[in-house]
Design an enzyme around this catalytic site. Structure first.
Site, PDB file in Angstrom:
ATOM      1  N   HIS A  26      39.657  40.099  42.896  1.00  0.00           N
ATOM      2  CA  HIS A  26      38.314  39.520  43.082  1.00  0.00           C
ATOM      3  C   HIS A  26      38.317  38.584  44.281  1.00  0.00           C
ATOM      4  O   HIS A  26      39.150  37.668  44.355  1.00  0.00           O
ATOM      5  CB  HIS A  26      37.895  38.737  41.839  1.00  0.00           C
ATOM      6  CG  HIS A  26      37.656  39.588  40.633  1.00  0.00           C
ATOM      7  ND1 HIS A  26      36.397  39.944  40.198  1.00  0.00           N
ATOM      8  CD2 HIS A  26      38.519  40.191  39.783  1.00  0.00           C
ATOM      9  CE1 HIS A  26      36.498  40.711  39.116  1.00  0.00           C
ATOM     10  NE2 HIS A  26      37.780  40.876  38.835  1.00  0.00           N
ATOM     11  N   GLY A 186      32.558  40.370  34.175  1.00  0.00           N
ATOM     12  CA  GLY A 186      31.984  39.265  33.396  1.00  0.00           C
ATOM     13  C   GLY A 186      32.441  39.398  31.951  1.00  0.00           C
ATOM     14  O   GLY A 186      33.245  40.266  31.619  1.00  0.00           O
ATOM     15  N   GLU A 216      39.764  44.760  28.081  1.00  0.00           N
ATOM     16  CA  GLU A 216      40.498  43.546  28.436  1.00  0.00           C
ATOM     17  C   GLU A 216      40.364  42.557  27.270  1.00  0.00           C
ATOM     18  O   GLU A 216      41.312  42.318  26.539  1.00  0.00           O
ATOM     19  CB  GLU A 216      39.915  42.949  29.730  1.00  0.00           C
ATOM     20  CG  GLU A 216      40.546  41.640  30.151  1.00  0.00           C
ATOM     21  CD  GLU A 216      39.794  40.978  31.311  1.00  0.00           C
ATOM     22  OE1 GLU A 216      38.621  41.316  31.557  1.00  0.00           O
ATOM     23  OE2 GLU A 216      40.388  40.097  31.960  1.00  0.00           O
TER      24      GLU A 216
HETATM   25  O1  LIG Z   1      39.323  39.703  34.563  1.00  0.00           O
HETATM   26  C1  LIG Z   1      38.089  39.608  34.667  1.00  0.00           C
HETATM   27  N1  LIG Z   1      37.284  40.132  33.703  1.00  0.00           N
HETATM   28  C2  LIG Z   1      35.925  40.087  33.781  1.00  0.00           C
HETATM   29  N2  LIG Z   1      35.298  39.496  34.789  1.00  0.00           N
HETATM   30  C3  LIG Z   1      36.048  38.930  35.753  1.00  0.00           C
HETATM   31  C4  LIG Z   1      37.438  38.954  35.743  1.00  0.00           C
HETATM   32  N3  LIG Z   1      37.882  38.308  36.829  1.00  0.00           N
HETATM   33  C5  LIG Z   1      36.798  37.892  37.505  1.00  0.00           C
HETATM   34  N4  LIG Z   1      35.682  38.257  36.857  1.00  0.00           N
HETATM   35  C6  LIG Z   1      34.303  37.973  37.233  1.00  0.00           C
HETATM   36  C7  LIG Z   1      34.122  36.563  37.749  1.00  0.00           C
HETATM   37  C8  LIG Z   1      33.695  36.732  39.169  1.00  0.00           C
HETATM   38  O2  LIG Z   1      32.769  35.760  39.575  1.00  0.00           O
HETATM   39  C9  LIG Z   1      33.089  38.123  39.181  1.00  0.00           C
HETATM   40  C10 LIG Z   1      32.977  38.809  40.519  1.00  0.00           C
HETATM   41  O3  LIG Z   1      34.168  38.832  41.227  1.00  0.00           O
HETATM   42  O4  LIG Z   1      33.941  38.843  38.282  1.00  0.00           O
HETATM   43 ZN   LIG Z   2      38.868  41.613  37.132  1.00  0.00          ZN
END
Ligand SMILES: O=c1[nH]cnc2c1ncn2[C@H]1C[C@H](O)[C@@H](CO)O1
Ligand SMILES: [Zn+2]
EC number: 3.5.4.4
Length: 385
Positions: A26, A186, A216
């Site tokens: 990300h 998210g 996850e």
């Molecule tokens: O591991 C994750 N699972 C779900 N959402 C995530 C994870 N890591 C980051 N995000 C979200 C938070 C960030 O603001 C968004 C976009 O990169 O994605």
């Molecule tokens: Zn992620």
């Protein structure tokens, strides 16, 4: 010939130099702490929990070490908070490409949610163009420093929001212009991927590619929906597929229908070990399902997820796996080829990356011991006895 010279266990330096492929990273989870501090100062962002880079880096790691995906995600308010101007986005993307290249990543797909970067008045298009510009600058600077990297963007829609179709259309508009696919991210529990079916159906009609964060924080139903309702090309994490794999007392293994489907169809799993330890999806590196999934020949890949929140890099992830599972350079090559096969760029380009960059890179590393042997033999002829 000593066992030392024959050892196939890569050193940290070899791990860093090995060509690596990253599919799940990300942009807003990988800022340099020093950059956050500087951007906050420039923009008058006063909510940072620490103002020194070292302490701030530690704060992110500790705050993300929460055992819950929801609390882990709260830390992003500070990175997203300073990524609201064109200059900030260009800089963060440039540094991302440079940092990955420095770490030996040769191909990366980096994701971010354009809808989270509009508070300073940018349009969705301006956000995408700023990030693309940063990636191109970073690739150029890396090249000037002797590193080759190619970075593609994935546009993420936030699963709790309602802009997925709009973001999917944006991804389609910038296809072949730096954007290689789409994602949703998210909080997982309570926000099933089927909420965004219209976006996925649109992308399929356009012959476009997408991955979905699934399996996850939530288990098999989420993976099943992502694949069988939404038609995801890859699974973001997908680690909970382990719930459909039974290891019997005698060591034999039985796959359920969904796990069989995932393996038979070669569905890529974007596994992120350190991130999983922080959100509670796994309890230690040696118990992480990646060990079993690799043994069973799932299309497993190794990823960073959020380098800042996990204090990690691709090399760090592999160091942990080498220590936990005794992986060799051959294993690293296997993961890297798996990832390259699963990338969203065209087949001929993937093949060229595998044959002309990844395999020669590992061949070079694997042959190093031969030359060390020659040097030490000629240095000390007496040892030959
Ligand atoms: O591991 C994750 N699972 C779900 N959402 C995530 C994870 N890591 C980051 N995000 C979200 C938070 C960030 O603001 C968004 C976009 O990169 O994605
Ligand atoms: Zn992620």
């Amino acid at each position: 010939m000593t066992s030392q010279t024959m050892s196939n266990t890569p050193t940290p330096d070899q791990i860093r130099r090995a060509p690596k492929v990253l599919l799940h990273d990300h942009l807003d989870g990988g800022l340099r702490p020093g950059t956050i501090v500087e951007l906050a100062r420039e923009q008058g962002y006063s909510r940072l929990p620490e103002t020194g880079p070292d302490k701030l880096g530690i704060w992110f790691r500790e705050a993300a070490d929460s055992g819950s995906l929801e609390r882990y995600l709260e830390t992003f308010s500070h990175t997203v908070g300073v990524m609201q101007t064109r200059d900030a986005l260009v800089r963060v993307a440039r540094e991302c490409a440079e940092d990955l290249a420095e770490d030996g990543v040769v191909y990366a797909e980096v994701r971010y949610a354009p809808e989270q970067h509009l508070e300073g008045g940018l349009t969705l298009e301006e956000v995408v163009e700023a990030v693309n510009e940063g990636f191109r600058e970073g690739e150029r600077l890396a090249r000037a420093n002797g590193h080759r990297i190619r970075v593609g963007a994935l546009l993420t829609a936030m699963r709790h929001a309602a802009r997925a179709l709009e973001i999917a259309e944006l991804a389609n508009r910038y296809r072949d212009l730096g954007v290689v696919g789409f994602d949703i991210a998210g909080a997982e529990a309570g926000y099933p991927p089927t909420r965004h079916l219209d976006a996925f159906e649109y992308l399929k009609r356009e012959n476009n590619h997408f991955t979905i964060h699934a399996g996850e924080a939530f288990g098999l139903p989420s993976i099943w929906q992502a694949l069988q309702w939404c038609g995801a090309d890859r699974l973001g994490h997908g680690v909970r597929i382990i719930d459909d794999i039974q290891v019997r007392a005698d060591g034999s293994v039985k796959l359920g229908r969904l796990a069989s489907y995932v393996r038979d169809k070669r569905i890529p799993l974007e596994l992120c070990p350190s991130s999983n330890l922080q959100t509670g999806a796994a309890s230690s590196y040696s118990e992480h399902p990646i060990g079993l999934l690799r043994r069973l020949h799932f299309r497993a890949t190794v990823n960073t997820d959020n380098r800042l929140m996990s204090g990690t890099s691709m090399s760090r992830e592999f160091e942990h796996l080498v220590e936990a599972f005794g992986y060799s350079l051959d294993d690293m090559q296997w993961f890297s080829v798996n990832a390259m096969k699963s990338a969203f760029i065209p087949f001929d380009e993937r093949l060229a990356m595998i044959n002309d960059v990844i395999k020669p890179g590992y061949a070079e590393l694997k042959s190093e011991w031969l030359f060390q042997q020659t040097a030490s033999t000629s240095d000390s002829p007496a040892r030959e006895g």
